[in-house]
Design an enzyme around this catalytic site. Structure first.
Site, PDB file in Angstrom:
ATOM      1  N   HIS A  31      32.474  51.071  73.892  1.00  0.00           N
ATOM      2  CA  HIS A  31      33.098  52.361  73.580  1.00  0.00           C
ATOM      3  C   HIS A  31      32.122  53.509  73.794  1.00  0.00           C
ATOM      4  CE1 HIS A  31      36.524  54.449  71.503  1.00  0.00           C
ATOM      5  NE2 HIS A  31      35.608  55.415  71.534  1.00  0.00           N
ATOM      6  N   HIS A  62      31.858  57.494  76.309  1.00  0.00           N
ATOM      7  CA  HIS A  62      32.578  58.473  77.132  1.00  0.00           C
ATOM      8  C   HIS A  62      31.617  59.126  78.113  1.00  0.00           C
ATOM      9  CE1 HIS A  62      35.583  58.192  73.921  1.00  0.00           C
ATOM     10  NE2 HIS A  62      34.633  58.498  73.053  1.00  0.00           N
ATOM     11  N   TYR A  97      37.788  69.867  70.508  1.00  0.00           N
ATOM     12  CA  TYR A  97      36.351  70.135  70.513  1.00  0.00           C
ATOM     13  C   TYR A  97      35.905  70.308  71.961  1.00  0.00           C
ATOM     14  CZ  TYR A  97      36.351  65.173  71.677  1.00  0.00           C
ATOM     15  OH  TYR A  97      36.610  63.964  72.269  1.00  0.00           O
ATOM     16  N   ARG A 116      44.750  54.120  75.998  1.00  0.00           N
ATOM     17  CA  ARG A 116      44.446  54.605  74.664  1.00  0.00           C
ATOM     18  C   ARG A 116      45.511  55.565  74.170  1.00  0.00           C
ATOM     19  NH1 ARG A 116      39.308  58.309  72.542  1.00  0.00           N
ATOM     20  NH2 ARG A 116      38.785  57.020  70.741  1.00  0.00           N
ATOM     21  N   HIS A 147      36.970  52.365  65.848  1.00  0.00           N
ATOM     22  CA  HIS A 147      36.125  52.869  64.771  1.00  0.00           C
ATOM     23  C   HIS A 147      36.451  52.265  63.403  1.00  0.00           C
ATOM     24  CE1 HIS A 147      34.968  55.348  67.993  1.00  0.00           C
ATOM     25  NE2 HIS A 147      35.750  56.381  67.778  1.00  0.00           N
ATOM     26  N   ASP A 191      30.052  54.597  70.694  1.00  0.00           N
ATOM     27  CA  ASP A 191      30.779  55.860  70.579  1.00  0.00           C
ATOM     28  C   ASP A 191      29.954  57.034  71.118  1.00  0.00           C
ATOM     29  OD1 ASP A 191      33.033  57.415  69.976  1.00  0.00           O
ATOM     30  OD2 ASP A 191      32.326  57.876  67.958  1.00  0.00           O
TER      31      ASP A 191
END
Length: 296
Positions: free
Chosen positions: A37, A39, A55, A130, A185, A252
Site C-alpha cells: 500500500h 501511492h 487534500y 478501490r 488500514h 501507506d
C-alpha cells in the site's frame, strides 16, 4: 500553505512531505517482501488533481517511491490509485508498466468504465479496484455491485477505504460480492474503541468466514501513541490471529493528510510486534501478497 483550485480560490492545505530517512529494520526481511500500500504523485502538472479532493500532496514521484521500497527492504510493491487523481489512473499505470515484475496496482474507476479500460489496466498490472468513502475524489459504495461482477473473471478484488463503524450495516451487501474484499488500514477507526467494538467484530467475521483480507497499514491513523503506536499492538495481533493467511502489510507512503509525519521504517518495524513469529511475518510480507496480487 494553500493550493489554489482551477478557479483560483484557495482550497486544500499542502500535506507534509515524507521523511527522507527511515529507521533500520529490527527483524530480518524475507526475500520477496512486498509493501502492498503506497501511492505515487507526479511532479509533472500534466497530471492534474481533481477539484473535489480532500487534500493536496507534495510530489511523490516514481523515483522517490522506488527509493523508499529499497530503503525499507521491500523487493515488491503495490501502488494504490491516490484519491486526488480521481479515476485518472495514468501516472500509476505508467509506473506499473515500467516495472512489470516488481509492481502491481489497485485502480479507481467509475461504474461506467469500459471493458477495454479494465483489460488495459489488467495488462498494466492492476489486480483490484478501490472504493473510497473517506476522501474526496474516490468512487463510493454506490458502484460496488455494478463493478464487482465485471472484475470477477479477471481474478481481481475490491479494496475498501472506509470507517468500519459502518461495517455492520454494510455487511449484508458486502457478503454478497462475487470478489474478495480488502479493508484498508486495519479498519480506519481509533484502536481506543477496542476489539469488542461491533465494527471490529464485523471485520473479523468477514475475514474469518468470508475470505476477506486486511491491510496492516496506517497505524498512525488509528493510534493515540505517536510515534511508537504501542496501542495498535493488541488490535493488529487480534487481526493476525483471526487469519494470518489473509493479512497484508503496507507502508501507506507518502503518508498523506496527517498532522505529524511518521517514520516509514518505524511503521515497518511494528510488524515484529504484531507478528513475532518469523514464519508468520514471511506469510504476511511474501506469500499473501504474491497470491492476492498475482506476482510471478
Amino acid at each position: 500553505m494553500q493550493d489554489p483550485d482551477v478557479s483560483g480560490n484557495p482550497t486544500h492545505a499542502l500535506c507534509l512531505a515524507p521523511l527522507e530517512d527511515v529507521q533500520p529494520a529490527t527483524f530480518g526481511i524475507p526475500d520477496g517482501a512486498c509493501d502492498t500500500h503506497a501511492h505515487v504523485v507526479a511532479a509533472d502538472p500534466s497530471y492534474p488533481m481533481v477539484p473535489e479532493r480532500s487534500y493536496t500532496p507534495p510530489p511523490a514521484p516514481e523515483e522517490k517511491y522506488l527509493a523508499m521500497l529499497a530503503a525499507t527492504g521491500m523487493q515488491r510493491g503495490v501502488l494504490v490509485q491516490i484519491s486526488v487523481y480521481g479515476d485518472d489512473n495514468r501516472y500509476m499505470l505508467e509506473v506499473l508498466k515500467r516495472h512489470p515484475r516488481q509492481l502491481r496496482g489497485v485502480g479507481v474507476v467509475r461504474a461506467d468504465v469500459s471493458e477495454r479500460q479494465l483489460r488495459d489496466m489488467h495488462d498494466a498490472g492492476v489486480r483490484g479496484l478501490r472504493l473510497n468513502v473517506l476522501f474526496g475524489g474516490g468512487t463510493g459504495f454506490e458502484a460496488m455491485e455494478k463493478l464487482a461482477p465485471r472484475i470477477a473473471d479477471m481474478g481481481w478484488h475490491m479494496q475498501f477505504l472506509m470507517d468500519i463503524r459502518h461495517l455492520p450495516e454494510m455487511m449484508p451487501r458486502m457478503q454478497k460480492l462475487p470478489v474478495p474484499g480488502v479493508v484498508d488500514h486495519m479498519g480506519h477507526i481509533p484502536v481506543s474503541l477496542g476489539t469488542a467494538h461491533p465494527g471490529f467484530q464485523a471485520l473479523q467475521h468477514l475475514v474469518r468466514d468470508h475470505g476477506w483480507w486486511v491491510k496492516l497499514s496506517g497505524a498512525y491513523r488509528i493510534s493515540q501513541d505517536f510515534p511508537q503506536f504501542r496501542d495498535v499492538v493488541p488490535w493488529a495481533q487480534a487481526l493476525v490471529a483471526t487469519a494470518s493467511e489473509r493479512m497484508l502489510w503496507g507502508s501507506d507512503w507518502p503518508h498523506v493528510s496527517v498532522g505529524r509525519m511518521p517514520d516509514t521504517g518505524v511503521l515497518r518495524n511494528q510488524l515484529a510486534l504484531w507478528a513475532p513469529d518469523p514464519a508468520t511475518r514471511a506469510r504476511i510480507l511474501v506469500d499473501n501478497p504474491a497470491r492476492l496480487y498475482d506476482f510471478d
